[in-house]
Design a protein around this motif. Structure first.
Motif, PDB file in Angstrom:
ATOM      1  N   THR A   1       1.041  -5.806 -18.308  1.00  0.00           N
ATOM      2  CA  THR A   1       1.152  -5.066 -17.054  1.00  0.00           C
ATOM      3  C   THR A   1      -0.240  -4.636 -16.650  1.00  0.00           C
ATOM      4  O   THR A   1      -0.958  -4.016 -17.424  1.00  0.00           O
ATOM      5  CB  THR A   1       2.054  -3.833 -17.211  1.00  0.00           C
ATOM      6  OG1 THR A   1       3.366  -4.274 -17.554  1.00  0.00           O
ATOM      7  CG2 THR A   1       2.102  -3.023 -15.921  1.00  0.00           C
ATOM      8  N   VAL A   2      -0.628  -5.004 -15.431  1.00  0.00           N
ATOM      9  CA  VAL A   2      -1.894  -4.557 -14.854  1.00  0.00           C
ATOM     10  C   VAL A   2      -1.520  -3.503 -13.814  1.00  0.00           C
ATOM     11  O   VAL A   2      -0.621  -3.720 -13.013  1.00  0.00           O
ATOM     12  CB  VAL A   2      -2.676  -5.715 -14.215  1.00  0.00           C
ATOM     13  CG1 VAL A   2      -4.014  -5.222 -13.670  1.00  0.00           C
ATOM     14  CG2 VAL A   2      -2.891  -6.845 -15.220  1.00  0.00           C
ATOM     15  N   TRP A   3      -2.206  -2.362 -13.844  1.00  0.00           N
ATOM     16  CA  TRP A   3      -1.852  -1.262 -12.955  1.00  0.00           C
ATOM     17  C   TRP A   3      -3.110  -0.697 -12.296  1.00  0.00           C
ATOM     18  O   TRP A   3      -4.227  -0.878 -12.792  1.00  0.00           O
ATOM     19  CB  TRP A   3      -1.121  -0.150 -13.713  1.00  0.00           C
ATOM     20  CG  TRP A   3      -1.910   0.385 -14.879  1.00  0.00           C
ATOM     21  CD1 TRP A   3      -1.857  -0.043 -16.171  1.00  0.00           C
ATOM     22  CD2 TRP A   3      -2.890   1.428 -14.841  1.00  0.00           C
ATOM     23  NE1 TRP A   3      -2.754   0.668 -16.932  1.00  0.00           N
ATOM     24  CE2 TRP A   3      -3.388   1.586 -16.145  1.00  0.00           C
ATOM     25  CE3 TRP A   3      -3.383   2.247 -13.837  1.00  0.00           C
ATOM     26  CZ2 TRP A   3      -4.365   2.513 -16.462  1.00  0.00           C
ATOM     27  CZ3 TRP A   3      -4.370   3.178 -14.155  1.00  0.00           C
ATOM     28  CH2 TRP A   3      -4.842   3.314 -15.467  1.00  0.00           C
ATOM     29  N   ALA A   4      -2.885  -0.062 -11.159  1.00  0.00           N
ATOM     30  CA  ALA A   4      -3.972   0.614 -10.452  1.00  0.00           C
ATOM     31  C   ALA A   4      -3.406   1.833  -9.751  1.00  0.00           C
ATOM     32  O   ALA A   4      -2.259   1.813  -9.280  1.00  0.00           O
ATOM     33  CB  ALA A   4      -4.636  -0.313  -9.450  1.00  0.00           C
ATOM     34  N   GLU A   5      -4.201   2.890  -9.680  1.00  0.00           N
ATOM     35  CA  GLU A   5      -3.802   4.119  -8.996  1.00  0.00           C
ATOM     36  C   GLU A   5      -4.781   4.389  -7.858  1.00  0.00           C
ATOM     37  O   GLU A   5      -5.996   4.346  -8.060  1.00  0.00           O
ATOM     38  CB  GLU A   5      -3.783   5.295  -9.966  1.00  0.00           C
ATOM     39  CG  GLU A   5      -2.735   5.149 -11.035  1.00  0.00           C
ATOM     40  CD  GLU A   5      -2.720   6.263 -12.060  1.00  0.00           C
ATOM     41  OE1 GLU A   5      -1.703   6.381 -12.758  1.00  0.00           O
ATOM     42  OE2 GLU A   5      -3.716   7.027 -12.139  1.00  0.00           O
ATOM     43  N   CYS A   6      -4.219   4.663  -6.679  1.00  0.00           N
ATOM     44  CA  CYS A   6      -5.015   4.905  -5.475  1.00  0.00           C
ATOM     45  C   CYS A   6      -4.651   6.256  -4.886  1.00  0.00           C
ATOM     46  O   CYS A   6      -3.460   6.578  -4.755  1.00  0.00           O
ATOM     47  CB  CYS A   6      -4.752   3.829  -4.439  1.00  0.00           C
ATOM     48  SG  CYS A   6      -5.111   2.142  -4.989  1.00  0.00           S
ATOM     49  N   ALA A   7      -5.665   7.025  -4.500  1.00  0.00           N
ATOM     50  CA  ALA A   7      -5.433   8.309  -3.848  1.00  0.00           C
ATOM     51  C   ALA A   7      -4.932   8.062  -2.431  1.00  0.00           C
ATOM     52  O   ALA A   7      -5.357   7.132  -1.755  1.00  0.00           O
ATOM     53  CB  ALA A   7      -6.715   9.124  -3.806  1.00  0.00           C
ATOM     54  N   LEU A   8      -4.016   8.905  -1.984  1.00  0.00           N
ATOM     55  CA  LEU A   8      -3.445   8.769  -0.645  1.00  0.00           C
ATOM     56  C   LEU A   8      -4.028   9.763   0.344  1.00  0.00           C
ATOM     57  O   LEU A   8      -3.809   9.642   1.542  1.00  0.00           O
ATOM     58  CB  LEU A   8      -1.922   8.931  -0.694  1.00  0.00           C
ATOM     59  CG  LEU A   8      -1.182   7.878  -1.506  1.00  0.00           C
ATOM     60  CD1 LEU A   8       0.306   8.189  -1.557  1.00  0.00           C
ATOM     61  CD2 LEU A   8      -1.432   6.480  -0.954  1.00  0.00           C
TER      62      LEU A   8
ATOM     63  N   ALA B   1      -5.507   4.764   3.545  1.00  0.00           N
ATOM     64  CA  ALA B   1      -4.722   4.798   2.309  1.00  0.00           C
ATOM     65  C   ALA B   1      -3.732   3.634   2.279  1.00  0.00           C
ATOM     66  O   ALA B   1      -3.577   2.975   1.244  1.00  0.00           O
ATOM     67  CB  ALA B   1      -3.986   6.129   2.185  1.00  0.00           C
ATOM     68  N   HIS B   2      -3.062   3.365   3.387  1.00  0.00           N
ATOM     69  CA  HIS B   2      -2.100   2.261   3.465  1.00  0.00           C
ATOM     70  C   HIS B   2      -2.797   0.935   3.186  1.00  0.00           C
ATOM     71  O   HIS B   2      -2.349   0.138   2.357  1.00  0.00           O
ATOM     72  CB  HIS B   2      -1.430   2.254   4.844  1.00  0.00           C
ATOM     73  CG  HIS B   2      -0.319   1.269   4.975  1.00  0.00           C
ATOM     74  ND1 HIS B   2      -0.538  -0.053   5.260  1.00  0.00           N
ATOM     75  CD2 HIS B   2       1.020   1.424   4.854  1.00  0.00           C
ATOM     76  CE1 HIS B   2       0.620  -0.682   5.311  1.00  0.00           C
ATOM     77  NE2 HIS B   2       1.592   0.193   5.073  1.00  0.00           N
TER      78      HIS B   2
ATOM     79  N   LEU C   1       5.469   1.760   1.931  1.00  0.00           N
ATOM     80  CA  LEU C   1       4.494   2.827   2.171  1.00  0.00           C
ATOM     81  C   LEU C   1       4.706   3.454   3.544  1.00  0.00           C
ATOM     82  O   LEU C   1       4.688   4.681   3.679  1.00  0.00           O
ATOM     83  CB  LEU C   1       3.068   2.286   2.058  1.00  0.00           C
ATOM     84  CG  LEU C   1       2.574   1.974   0.654  1.00  0.00           C
ATOM     85  CD1 LEU C   1       1.248   1.235   0.721  1.00  0.00           C
ATOM     86  CD2 LEU C   1       2.454   3.236  -0.182  1.00  0.00           C
ATOM     87  N   ASP C   2       4.911   2.631   4.549  1.00  0.00           N
ATOM     88  CA  ASP C   2       5.142   3.147   5.897  1.00  0.00           C
ATOM     89  C   ASP C   2       6.409   3.995   5.940  1.00  0.00           C
ATOM     90  O   ASP C   2       6.415   5.085   6.514  1.00  0.00           O
ATOM     91  CB  ASP C   2       5.218   1.997   6.900  1.00  0.00           C
ATOM     92  CG  ASP C   2       5.308   2.491   8.327  1.00  0.00           C
ATOM     93  OD1 ASP C   2       4.359   3.161   8.781  1.00  0.00           O
ATOM     94  OD2 ASP C   2       6.333   2.220   8.986  1.00  0.00           O
ATOM     95  N   GLU C   3       7.478   3.511   5.303  1.00  0.00           N
ATOM     96  CA  GLU C   3       8.736   4.268   5.264  1.00  0.00           C
ATOM     97  C   GLU C   3       8.563   5.604   4.545  1.00  0.00           C
ATOM     98  O   GLU C   3       9.250   6.571   4.860  1.00  0.00           O
ATOM     99  CB  GLU C   3       9.825   3.461   4.559  1.00  0.00           C
ATOM    100  CG  GLU C   3      10.332   2.286   5.345  1.00  0.00           C
ATOM    101  CD  GLU C   3      11.308   1.427   4.551  1.00  0.00           C
ATOM    102  OE1 GLU C   3      11.476   1.639   3.320  1.00  0.00           O
ATOM    103  OE2 GLU C   3      11.893   0.519   5.153  1.00  0.00           O
ATOM    104  N   TRP C   4       7.657   5.659   3.582  1.00  0.00           N
ATOM    105  CA  TRP C   4       7.459   6.863   2.781  1.00  0.00           C
ATOM    106  C   TRP C   4       6.378   7.783   3.342  1.00  0.00           C
ATOM    107  O   TRP C   4       5.938   8.709   2.676  1.00  0.00           O
ATOM    108  CB  TRP C   4       7.122   6.487   1.352  1.00  0.00           C
ATOM    109  CG  TRP C   4       8.231   5.804   0.604  1.00  0.00           C
ATOM    110  CD1 TRP C   4       9.548   5.744   0.943  1.00  0.00           C
ATOM    111  CD2 TRP C   4       8.102   5.086  -0.616  1.00  0.00           C
ATOM    112  NE1 TRP C   4      10.250   5.027   0.011  1.00  0.00           N
ATOM    113  CE2 TRP C   4       9.380   4.605  -0.968  1.00  0.00           C
ATOM    114  CE3 TRP C   4       7.035   4.787  -1.456  1.00  0.00           C
ATOM    115  CZ2 TRP C   4       9.628   3.864  -2.110  1.00  0.00           C
ATOM    116  CZ3 TRP C   4       7.270   4.046  -2.593  1.00  0.00           C
ATOM    117  CH2 TRP C   4       8.556   3.596  -2.916  1.00  0.00           C
ATOM    118  N   GLY C   5       5.918   7.515   4.567  1.00  0.00           N
ATOM    119  CA  GLY C   5       4.983   8.425   5.208  1.00  0.00           C
ATOM    120  C   GLY C   5       3.519   8.101   5.042  1.00  0.00           C
ATOM    121  O   GLY C   5       2.659   8.927   5.329  1.00  0.00           O
ATOM    122  N   VAL C   6       3.199   6.899   4.571  1.00  0.00           N
ATOM    123  CA  VAL C   6       1.813   6.430   4.521  1.00  0.00           C
ATOM    124  C   VAL C   6       1.733   5.332   5.582  1.00  0.00           C
ATOM    125  O   VAL C   6       2.015   4.172   5.300  1.00  0.00           O
ATOM    126  CB  VAL C   6       1.429   5.893   3.119  1.00  0.00           C
ATOM    127  CG1 VAL C   6      -0.047   5.504   3.080  1.00  0.00           C
ATOM    128  CG2 VAL C   6       1.750   6.916   2.039  1.00  0.00           C
TER     129      VAL C   6
END
Length: 159
Positions: A151-158, A59-60, A48-53
């Motif tokens: 598969t358990v998944w979650a989506e988070c707004a950045l 958000a991170h 996340l840090d490498e990708w700009g978060v």
């Protein structure tokens, strides 16, 4: 991680920019142990840090916490001896999606909106998904296609 000693930058894993709409994707197998769950959390934080978060942002911290909970659940509730779990992180259009796949098909979480409410913690834990439900925009689970597990998944707004 698995015993094949893939490094976090090994080209055999999905990492970097996806050919699909510029999405960033990272996926790797981890040993189904507490150490594997910690490593999964740490690598999500680094990516996340490498990708700009950046570290220290809300958000991170949210995405890392959600990834940690899902990885811990895969170890604690989805462990099958000798089998790894897979964590995938995808960041695209202001949204981070964390997917954790394990190989235990008979132990599935409740559906979103059907989690037990506040009260004494059950003997087997069970409060991690309440945290995920509170932090994520959406979450859910589905059977693992073509193999046992889920598969358990979650989506988070950045943003």
């Amino acid at each position: 991680m698995t015993s094949n000693n893939l490094s976090p930058t090994d080209t055999t894993q999905l990492s970097g920019v996806s050919p699909y709409l510029g999405a960033r994707v990272f996926a790797l197998l981890f040993t189904s142990t507490a150490r594997g769950a910690r490593l999964a959390r740490r690598l999500v934080a680094v990516r996340l840090d490498e990708w700009g978060v950046p570290y220290g942002t809300g958000a991170h911290e949210t995405v890392v916490l959600v990834a940690a909970e899902l990885a811990t659940n895969a170890v604690r509730h989805g462990h099958v001896p000798g089998r790894d779990f897979r964590l995938a992180l995808r960041v695209d259009d202001g949204l981070a999606r964390v997917e954790v796949t394990d190989t235990r098909a008979e132990r599935v979480p409740p559906r979103p909106g059907q989690l037990p409410g506040p009260g004494p913690e059950p003997a087997d834990g069970g409060r991690g998904l309440l945290l995920v439900e509170g932090l994520a925009e959406r979450w859910g689970w589905c059977p693992r296609p073509g193999a046992p597990g889920k598969t358990v998944w979650a989506e988070c707004a950045l943003g």
